[in-house]
Design a protein around this motif. Structure first.
Motif, mmCIF file in Angstrom:
data_model
loop_
_atom_site.group_PDB
_atom_site.id
_atom_site.type_symbol
_atom_site.label_atom_id
_atom_site.label_comp_id
_atom_site.label_asym_id
_atom_site.label_seq_id
_atom_site.Cartn_x
_atom_site.Cartn_y
_atom_site.Cartn_z
ATOM 1 N N ASN A 7 0.851 -1.191 0.000
ATOM 2 C CA ASN A 7 0.000 0.000 0.000
ATOM 3 C C ASN A 7 0.891 1.246 0.000
ATOM 4 N N HIS A 64 0.251 4.298 -0.846
ATOM 5 C CA HIS A 64 -0.395 5.492 -0.293
ATOM 6 C C HIS A 64 -0.255 5.517 1.227
ATOM 7 N N GLN A 65 -0.423 4.351 1.863
ATOM 8 C CA GLN A 65 -0.281 4.270 3.307
ATOM 9 C C GLN A 65 1.148 4.601 3.731
ATOM 10 N N PRO A 120 -5.354 4.415 8.646
ATOM 11 C CA PRO A 120 -5.394 3.524 7.471
ATOM 12 C C PRO A 120 -6.036 4.219 6.273
ATOM 13 N N THR A 121 -5.459 4.017 5.113
ATOM 14 C CA THR A 121 -5.983 4.638 3.890
ATOM 15 C C THR A 121 -5.878 3.669 2.731
ATOM 16 N N GLN A 122 -6.743 3.859 1.735
ATOM 17 C CA GLN A 122 -6.713 2.994 0.556
ATOM 18 C C GLN A 122 -5.511 3.336 -0.314
ATOM 19 N N ASP A 123 -5.059 2.338 -1.039
ATOM 20 C CA ASP A 123 -3.898 2.529 -1.906
ATOM 21 C C ASP A 123 -4.267 3.394 -3.112
ATOM 22 N N PRO A 151 -4.893 4.259 -6.978
ATOM 23 C CA PRO A 151 -5.405 3.446 -8.099
ATOM 24 C C PRO A 151 -4.235 2.909 -8.924
ATOM 25 N N LYS A 202 -0.437 4.567 -9.624
ATOM 26 C CA LYS A 202 0.815 3.946 -9.189
ATOM 27 C C LYS A 202 1.788 3.817 -10.362
#
Length: 451
Positions: free
Chosen positions: A175, A177-178, A233-236, A238, A242
């Motif tokens: 992840n 983004h995290q 926590p955060t979503q990755d 798209p 990436k």
């Protein structure tokens, strides 16, 4: 004799099979380079080096391509070309890995591991600090573990951001983004830990030392990074985002190219690639599937808009021109990171070939009419004429015919794809399919990005 290589003489045009035992005699007697205005001493030197590199590529492809990538790590165009060559040789390029990558491109488990030196914003001092920490303490277990063990005065935030964006930490946490959200907190925490150690303070468990601790306390000492602060926590990101970030840092796609999934389906539809443009003559018509990397809008002296495009495929990057008449028709498609199928012609200026785009279509909207044929239908004149008349009936004029027609000839386990000429492409897939079915032919519509 070692693996035999074929060599085409530039002077005579003859093809020779050569081995290491007769390379000297081959070069001297045939003058393969001497016949092109080199004297024989130069011919021998160049010929021998050519043979050595060809021998290495034939017998040690993994090591040879890794060395080639390392030697050209600063040249994005060459790296992209060599990565494409690796793909054609069935050699996989592993993305950067913070726990395995070394300075250069390195053979690993029948694959090539991306070198840290080819990552933007990652300097030699930072690489040395990373490798030293990894050598002393083993593999990094988390971003916080990395920040705790590596000299952060050498590895700054920008370097860490680049490592995250290019996927170097994916094996630890995919992840990205995290990791980016955690970075500021973890980096400050790592700096604080470094200052404490430098001043002789340390934390409670550091001060106790392993010989005075219980097993539980020792576990806490070794995993102090688990106590580091983390963001929510955060979503990755798209997948496309990436890939965009990865290209921004590395200069090209490594983990996956947006066009990779189309590679098989475009072999028949677009048999050429951008690296072959220089092989085509003036006014030659070509078709290619590309990514749009840049759009520069230009106003002509007459006040009409046109565009200069930066495009790329799996093999190379190139420049293309869209003149006003075409720009008016396709300008809505000219968006960054768009996957396009383009049609155009070769134009030579200043002894260099450039591509003049005459038409384009988004890959996601591109349809193909697939017609299944028996060997009898494919080889009988009457059947061929019947099919030709149907397609002619549904073909449009010029840019209206954007839907290619592909024949699938089946005979037992044998299958061959045949693309019909541009004059037989159609403008309405549904009506074409219906007519073909009414004539007893098996036909279907297939999206280009689903083939």
């Amino acid at each position: 004799m070692a693996k035999i290589l074929s060599y085409k003489s530039l002077g005579t045009g003859k093809v020779y099979d050569i081995g290491v035992e007769n390379i000297h005699n081959f070069v001297l007697s045939n003058g393969c380079i001497a016949s092109n205005c080199f004297n024989k001493s130069h011919s021998t030197a160049y010929g021998y080096i050519t043979y050595q590199t060809a021998y290495l590529k034939a017998n040690y492809p993994l090591e040879y391509m890794a060395a080639l990538l390392t030697a050209n790590s600063g040249d994005t165009d060459k790296i992209q070309k060599y990565i494409s060559a690796c793909m054609s040789m069935n050699i996989t390029i592993y993305p950067p890995d913070i726990n395995c990558s070394r300075v250069d491109f390195t053979p690993l488990d029948e694959k090539i591991l991306f070198g840290l030196s080819a990552i933007r914003n990652v300097g030699q001092n930072a690489i040395a600090a990373i490798l030293e920490a990894r050598e002393k303490g083993g593999k990094f277990k988390a971003l916080a573990d990395f920040c705790d063990r590596v000299d952060l005065s050498t590895v700054n935030r920008r370097t860490l951001q680049s490592l995250i964006y290019c996927g170097a930490f994916d094996k630890i946490n995919s992840n990205r983004h995290q990791l980016i959200q955690d970075l500021e907190l973890v980096y400050n925490w790592g700096q604080s830990r470094a200052r404490d150690r430098a001043s002789g303070q340390g934390n409670l468990f550091d001060l106790l030392g392993g010989e005075f601790t219980s097993q539980n306390t020792l576990s806490l000492t070794r995993n102090a990074f688990e106590l580091a602060p983390k963001a929510k926590p955060t979503q990755d990101f798209p997948p496309q985002e990436k890939l965009r970030q990865e290209k921004e840092i590395l200069g090209f796609y490594v983990s996956e190219h947006p066009l990779t999934s189309l590679r098989q389906s475009t072999k028949v539809l677009c048999p050429i690639n951008l690296s072959q443009i220089d092989e085509y003559k003036q006014e030659a018509l070509i078709c290619a599937v590309v990514m749009l990397n840049g759009v520069k809008k230009v106003i002509t002296k007459k006040g009409d808009p046109m565009a200069i495009l930066q495009i790329e495929d799996l093999t190379a990057q190139s420049e293309a021109v869209v003149f006003p008449r075409t720009y008016e028709r396709i300008h809505s498609l000219l968006q960054l990171d768009e996957r396009l199928i383009i049609w155009g012609k070769i134009d030579q200026r200043d002894e260099q070939n450039q591509l003049i785009i005459e038409n384009a279509e988004a890959v996601e909207k591109m349809q193909m009419v697939m017609i299944e044929l028996t060997p009898h239908q494919a080889s009988t004149i009457e059947e061929q004429n019947r099919l030709r008349n149907i397609l002619k009936e549904h073909s449009g004029e010029g840019e209206k015919s954007k839907i290619p027609v592909i024949g699938i000839v089946r005979a037992g386990n044998f299958q061959k794809l045949v693309m019909f000429g541009r004059q037989f492409w159609v403008h309405d897939s549904m009506s074409t399919i219906q007519t073909l079915k009414n004539e007893g032919l098996a036909a279907r519509i297939q999206q280009l990005n689903q083939s």
